[in-house]
Scaffold this active site. Structure first.
Site, PDB file in Angstrom:
ATOM      1  N   SER A   1       0.820  -1.199   0.000  1.00 55.47           N
ATOM      2  CA  SER A   1       0.000   0.000   0.000  1.00 55.47           C
ATOM      3  C   SER A   1       0.867   1.269   0.000  1.00 55.47           C
ATOM      4  O   SER A   1       1.750   1.387  -0.828  1.00 55.47           O
ATOM      5  CB  SER A   1      -0.955  -0.071   1.195  1.00 55.47           C
ATOM      6  OG  SER A   1      -2.138   0.582   0.884  1.00 55.47           O
TER       7      SER A   1
ATOM      8  N   LYS B   1       4.369   2.092  -2.266  1.00 51.75           N
ATOM      9  CA  LYS B   1       4.825   3.298  -2.982  1.00 51.75           C
ATOM     10  C   LYS B   1       6.248   3.601  -2.518  1.00 51.75           C
ATOM     11  O   LYS B   1       7.143   3.917  -3.303  1.00 51.75           O
ATOM     12  CB  LYS B   1       3.923   4.501  -2.659  1.00 51.75           C
ATOM     13  CG  LYS B   1       2.399   4.271  -2.847  1.00 51.75           C
ATOM     14  CD  LYS B   1       1.609   5.540  -2.505  1.00 51.75           C
ATOM     15  CE  LYS B   1       0.184   5.320  -1.999  1.00 51.75           C
ATOM     16  NZ  LYS B   1      -0.748   4.660  -2.830  1.00 51.75           N
TER      17      LYS B   1
ATOM     18  N   TRP C   1      -9.537   0.437  -6.010  1.00 49.70           N
ATOM     19  CA  TRP C   1      -9.032   1.763  -5.598  1.00 49.70           C
ATOM     20  C   TRP C   1      -7.570   1.929  -6.044  1.00 49.70           C
ATOM     21  O   TRP C   1      -7.134   3.014  -6.412  1.00 49.70           O
ATOM     22  CB  TRP C   1      -9.173   1.858  -4.074  1.00 49.70           C
ATOM     23  CG  TRP C   1      -8.707   3.104  -3.404  1.00 49.70           C
ATOM     24  CD1 TRP C   1      -7.692   3.197  -2.489  1.00 49.70           C
ATOM     25  CD2 TRP C   1      -9.246   4.429  -3.519  1.00 49.70           C
ATOM     26  NE1 TRP C   1      -7.566   4.493  -2.052  1.00 49.70           N
ATOM     27  CE2 TRP C   1      -8.506   5.262  -2.659  1.00 49.70           C
ATOM     28  CE3 TRP C   1     -10.287   4.971  -4.263  1.00 49.70           C
ATOM     29  CZ2 TRP C   1      -8.764   6.631  -2.512  1.00 49.70           C
ATOM     30  CZ3 TRP C   1     -10.540   6.337  -4.135  1.00 49.70           C
ATOM     31  CH2 TRP C   1      -9.786   7.154  -3.268  1.00 49.70           C
TER      32      TRP C   1
ATOM     33  N   HIS D   1      -7.425  -5.903  -0.843  1.00 54.25           N
ATOM     34  CA  HIS D   1      -6.235  -5.137  -0.454  1.00 54.25           C
ATOM     35  C   HIS D   1      -5.676  -5.736   0.839  1.00 54.25           C
ATOM     36  O   HIS D   1      -6.242  -5.526   1.915  1.00 54.25           O
ATOM     37  CB  HIS D   1      -6.717  -3.695  -0.221  1.00 54.25           C
ATOM     38  CG  HIS D   1      -5.628  -2.707   0.001  1.00 54.25           C
ATOM     39  ND1 HIS D   1      -4.877  -2.187  -1.015  1.00 54.25           N
ATOM     40  CD2 HIS D   1      -5.192  -2.113   1.141  1.00 54.25           C
ATOM     41  CE1 HIS D   1      -4.025  -1.309  -0.526  1.00 54.25           C
ATOM     42  NE2 HIS D   1      -4.194  -1.248   0.782  1.00 54.25           N
TER      43      HIS D   1
END
Ligand code: GCU
Length: 406
Positions: free
Chosen positions: A263, A267, A354, A388
């Site tokens: 998540s 990044k 998302w 997720h």
């Protein structure tokens, strides 16, 4: 990359009509509304010169792309080096003697809110230093295993219901609450060490104008410019400092450290892997917007939405691209390309819309020419069913990938 799956998904993805959703539009989950876009070519310099040799990539294009990501997306990390002291705070056998568990505090001069604490499990049944997974965690080292000997984080922590966090502090009930994402015994069985640290030890994850965490320890200017580093860059800096430490540790093989992040920490893993070439392998899990997903698709989370929800993650200048993704001089496929030729695994989950699984796949696809150009076949995209999260199956895929590539 699974080409068949890619073509299949592409066939399901009609090209849309150049829409540019405003900030308050409903979240777009409709492929027909994905704007048409052109991706900047990773193998063409900003001035239009094609990259023709690996030397041109390493000496010109790669530094140029790094600079563009620094100036427009994550911000510029100060180059200053600090004298960071490491101190072991405990060492103990774990898992019936199959592992050594150690904790170290890294003291950063000028950082007033405590040290950065590393938790390291290393397998005892291997000869020589073990390859390792290095990953930030979301809720303190004590949350990855129900082991009362792991020190309880005293740092600020986002309150998450049911995770043993009260008044933004971890309480003993937080021990082991995220253990399902950290299958430590299996990692050790496969011969890997695990090194983890709480991301809030580096920079607490809230927008405080960069007064806490490592920013004040490294910033020299009194004014933060529009390309000053945000929190993702700070967390990435902390990963590099952890690797500095591992270089002096005899139980971990610092040349075989796989960086992993989920998540927002996915990044971070991508940015850390791009900026620090010592990381041998990089895995992003469900990293989405500002991670592996193409910004120009405006599918699921967009640049405007992420900048509004977490303005401190990126540099201020990134906000200029709210609703104007096509004006960005880069897109996220080029972030993946910056890690080439080192192995990269991009993991998405089907229900995690998302984070735009197809946008992550297309980014991997658009980064692939750089891997090929550098004679590397080590870029893999993986899509699994489900939500997720980080699952046992995911870890199996990470370790299979690391066995093969590292
Ligand atoms: C939010 C945010 C995402 C991020 C995620 C996480 O959903 O919008 O960009 O990846 O949080 O890190 O948990």
């Amino acid at each position: 990359m699974n080409l068949v799956r890619y073509l299949l998904l592409l066939a399901l993805c009609p090209v849309g009509a150049g829409l540019s959703p405003a900030q308050d539009d409903p979240v777009n989950y409709d492929e027909a509304k994905v704007p048409t876009y052109d991706l900047p070519d990773p193998l063409v310099m900003e001035d239009g010169t094609p990259v023709e040799t690996p030397e041109q990539w390493y000496e010109h294009r790669r530094p140029e792309l790094l600079r563009l990501f620094e100036e427009h997306v994550y911000g510029r990390t100060p180059k200053r080096s600090l004298e960071i002291r490491a101190r072991m705070i405990n060492e103990c056998l774990a898992f019936g003697g199959r592992a050594l568990r150690r904790e170290f505090d890294l003291s950063v001069p000028g950082k007033s809110d405590g040290p950065i604490r590393l938790l390291i499990y290393s397998p005892t049944q291997v000869d020589g230093p073990a390859p390792a997974f290095l990953a930030l965690n979301f809720t303190g080292n004590q949350s990855i295993q129900p082991d009362p000997e792991i020190t309880l984080s005293t740092q600020w922590m986002r309150q998450v219901s049911g995770r043993g966090i009260e008044k933004n502090r971890a309480i003993p009930a937080s021990r082991g609450t995220l253990a399902s994402r950290w299958p430590v015994p299996r990692i050790l069985e496969r011969g890997y060490a695990l090194v983890t640290l709480y991301y809030g030890d580096i920079d607490p994850d809230f927008d405080d104008g960069f007064a806490n965490g490592v920013h004040p320890a490294l910033d020299t200017e009194s004014e933060r410019g529009s390309s000053a580093w945000g929190s993702i860059a700070a967390w990435a800096w902390g990963l590099s400092r952890s690797l500095d430490f591992l270089e002096s540790d005899e139980l971990v093989d610092a040349e075989r450290v796989a960086l992993l992040g989920h998540s927002r920490l996915g990044k971070t893993a991508l940015w850390a892997g791009a900026t620090d070439e010592r990381f041998a392998l990089v895995i992003s899990n469900n990293s989405g917007c500002g991670g592996a997903a193409l910004s120009r698709r405006c599918f699921g989370e967009t640049v405007a939405r992420i900048n509004r929800a977490a303005p401190h993650w990126f540099c201020e200048r990134f906000r200029a691209y709210n609703g104007r993704e096509s004006d960005l001089p880069v897109d996220q496929h080029q972030l993946i390309a910056l890690i080439a030729p080192r192995p990269v695994l991009i993991c998405s989950a089907e229900e995690d819309r998302w984070a735009d699984p197809l946008g992550e796949q297309l980014a991997a696809r658009a980064a692939a020419p750089v891997f090929r150009f550098l004679d590397s076949a080590s870029l893999v995209y993986r899509l699994r069913p489900g939500k997720h999260d980080v699952t046992d199956e995911d870890w199996k895929a990470y370790m299979d990938f690391a066995d093969r590539e590292m």
